[in-house]
Design an enzyme around this catalytic site. Structure first.
Site, mmCIF file in Angstrom:
data_model
loop_
_atom_site.group_PDB
_atom_site.id
_atom_site.type_symbol
_atom_site.label_atom_id
_atom_site.label_comp_id
_atom_site.label_asym_id
_atom_site.label_seq_id
_atom_site.Cartn_x
_atom_site.Cartn_y
_atom_site.Cartn_z
ATOM 1 N NE ARG A 62 -3.407 -0.194 2.824
ATOM 2 C CZ ARG A 62 -2.918 -0.652 3.992
ATOM 3 N NH1 ARG A 62 -2.040 0.062 4.671
ATOM 4 N NH2 ARG A 62 -3.310 -1.811 4.466
ATOM 5 C CE1 TYR A 116 -13.549 16.987 -15.125
ATOM 6 C CE2 TYR A 116 -13.130 16.133 -12.922
ATOM 7 C CZ TYR A 116 -13.395 15.917 -14.253
ATOM 8 O OH TYR A 116 -13.493 14.632 -14.714
ATOM 9 C CG ASP A 188 -7.739 20.487 -11.726
ATOM 10 O OD1 ASP A 188 -6.815 20.178 -12.506
ATOM 11 O OD2 ASP A 188 -8.836 19.898 -11.696
ATOM 12 C CE LYS A 213 -8.983 13.989 -18.096
ATOM 13 N NZ LYS A 213 -9.451 15.006 -17.179
HETATM 14 C C1 LIG Z 1 -10.360 14.959 -16.090
HETATM 15 C C2 LIG Z 1 -10.134 16.021 -15.111
HETATM 16 C C3 LIG Z 1 -10.037 15.744 -13.754
HETATM 17 C C4 LIG Z 1 -10.310 14.386 -13.180
HETATM 18 O O1 LIG Z 1 -9.425 13.424 -13.571
HETATM 19 P P1 LIG Z 1 -9.802 11.881 -13.630
HETATM 20 O O2 LIG Z 1 -8.455 11.255 -13.770
HETATM 21 O O3 LIG Z 1 -10.691 11.699 -14.813
HETATM 22 O O4 LIG Z 1 -10.476 11.520 -12.352
HETATM 23 C C5 LIG Z 1 -9.758 16.780 -12.894
HETATM 24 N N1 LIG Z 1 -9.593 18.039 -13.337
HETATM 25 C C6 LIG Z 1 -9.687 18.336 -14.632
HETATM 26 C C7 LIG Z 1 -9.501 19.750 -15.056
HETATM 27 C C8 LIG Z 1 -9.969 17.355 -15.563
HETATM 28 O O5 LIG Z 1 -10.118 17.668 -16.848
#
Ligand SMILES: *Cc1c(COP(=O)(O)O)cnc(C)c1O
Length: 402
Positions: A62, A116, A188, A213
């Site tokens: 973990r 988001y 973010d 992403k």
């Molecule tokens: C896709 C996304 C997330 C979340 O990511 P996941 O890996 O899909 O959980 C968070 N912030 C932004 C700006 C995103 O585009």
């Protein structure tokens, strides 16, 4: 945790980071260590390593193994001023894990109105159930932001450019106000990644990414990360361990593979997105384009001041159109898949109508003309730009044929 020579260029660091000899052995990449149990040589060994609570020392699965440590070390080296990086099973897990690490019942969280959507929903659902109150603010209104604080405000969730509508906010100013008020700032930073925006260097306390992403880059894995200086890294780490957040070594290995080429992929998709945004800007069917790299964009000034790179994600709004015409446009596209997510090698398209999820800033924006309402978000991949433009041109033709 950090280590790489900070003076090296970003592309060099993308290649060298996380590749410690003790993790890679005699090969280029750290092997996939699939492991729950670590076997100790002797009882004395077990006792000596027994309470290890940091990355980089084996204890139990973990707490990770060299494949995951190599990825978090690489991400730390890419984020100037970071002490360490915690990995999460998704970007959303990184956001909620980080918010839970810094907030306590009775405290107030400020969230940018263009966050988001799952961030918004987690604040209004999960955090609310833990006694944390959320207020939304207009990220383009610095005065309003300053007045949104109360004594109980302990954290601020930022995102720039904002999700869907892509406004760039003055993050250094927002983070400075938050610090002045004694609140933690979380950003973010999925859109820019540390290659495009050095979050901690610009005053944020915690830099969050959905690695799903750009870092993954191939639409085949889910992961998230949060990087911070020592104080907040330790809190993030403790909370993530308490929540049992782990990522698989196979996915960490895929993310590391993606990371090595992230620089060239982003360079190509950014250039392509800019060319397509420029082309859209001149189209009669388009009301306005929101692409921070576009000199005609209202976001260009801040983007140029604060960012060192962009990516392939931007949006535009149709002029005097209907939902049916927008659907015809989208359905006609061959090279753009209809789907969520972004940052992969392939181009994607999705319609958006965020009016119902904005409570502190208007949508459409005050600057929009009448009939400028229906949004389309594009994620530009690695295809040839002229082929993508040709595809979009076909979409516009179909849109006119009611
Ligand atoms: C896709 C996304 C997330 C979340 O990511 P996941 O890996 O899909 O959980 C968070 N912030 C932004 C700006 C995103 O585009």
């Amino acid at each position: 945790m950090s280590g790489g020579p900070a003076e090296q260029g970003k592309n060099t660091r993308l290649v060298t980071s996380g590749r410690r000899k003790e993790w890679t052995g005699p090969v280029v990449n750290p092997p996939v260590w699939r492991a729950s149990t670590h076997l100790y040589e002797t009882e004395a060994d077990r006792k000596a390593g027994g309470t290890s609570n940091s990355d980089g020392e084996f204890y139990y699965g973990r707490r990770g193994a060299p494949t995951q440590w190599a990825l978090s070390d690489a991400l730390t080296q890419l984020e100037p001023e970071a002490f360490g990086t915690v990995l999460y099973p998704s970007g959303v897990a990184a956001i909620t894990g980080a918010l839970l690490a810094v907030l306590r019942p009775g405290e107030v969280l400020l969230v940018t109105d263009n966050a988001y959507e799952p961030t918004r929903l987690a604040a209004l659902g999960l955090l609310k159930s833990f006694g944390i109150e959320t207020r939304f603010f207009d990220p383009l209104d610095l005065d309003g932001f300053e007045h949104a604080f109360c004594e109980k405000t302990k954290a601020v969730m930022l995102e720039s450019p904002g999700s869907l509508t892509m406004e760039v906010s003055d993050v250094p100013a927002l983070a400075a106000i938050a610090r002045d008020k004694g609140a933690v700032s979380l950003l973010d930073n999925t859109w820019a990644s540390p290659l495009g925006f050095a979050a901690l260097e610009h005053g944020c306390d915690i830099s969050i990414m959905s690695l799903t992403k750009h870092v993954g880059g191939h639409s085949d894995l889910m992961m998230g990360s949060a990087s911070a200086g020592e104080k907040y890294y330790r809190r993030l780490r403790r909370t993530a361990q308490a929540l049992g957040h782990v990522v698989s070594p196979d996915d960490a290995s895929l993310a590391l593979r993606g990371l090595r080429t992230m620089g060239v992929r982003l360079k190509k998709s950014t250039a392509s997105a800019l060319e397509i945004a420029r082309w859209l800007y001149g189209r009669p069917e388009v009301g306005f384009v929101r692409c921070p790299m576009l000199p005609d964009s209202p976001d260009y000034r801040l983007w140029q001041r604060d960012f060192t790179g962009g990516c392939g994600l931007f949006c535009f709004v149709l002029k005097d159109s209907s939902e049916a015409a927008r659907a015809r446009f989208i359905d006609t596209l061959d090279l753009f898949g209809i789907g969520y997510s972004w940052g992969g090698f392939e181009s994607l398209v999705i319609p958006f109508d965020p009016a119902s999820i904005r409570t502190a800033m208007p949508w459409p924006p005050a600057s929009a003309g009448t009939g400028e309402r229906l949004g389309i978000r594009l994620s530009i991949g690695l295809e040839d730009t002229e082929d993508l433009i040709h595809d979009l041109e076909r979409g516009f033709t179909a849109m006119e044929q009611a």
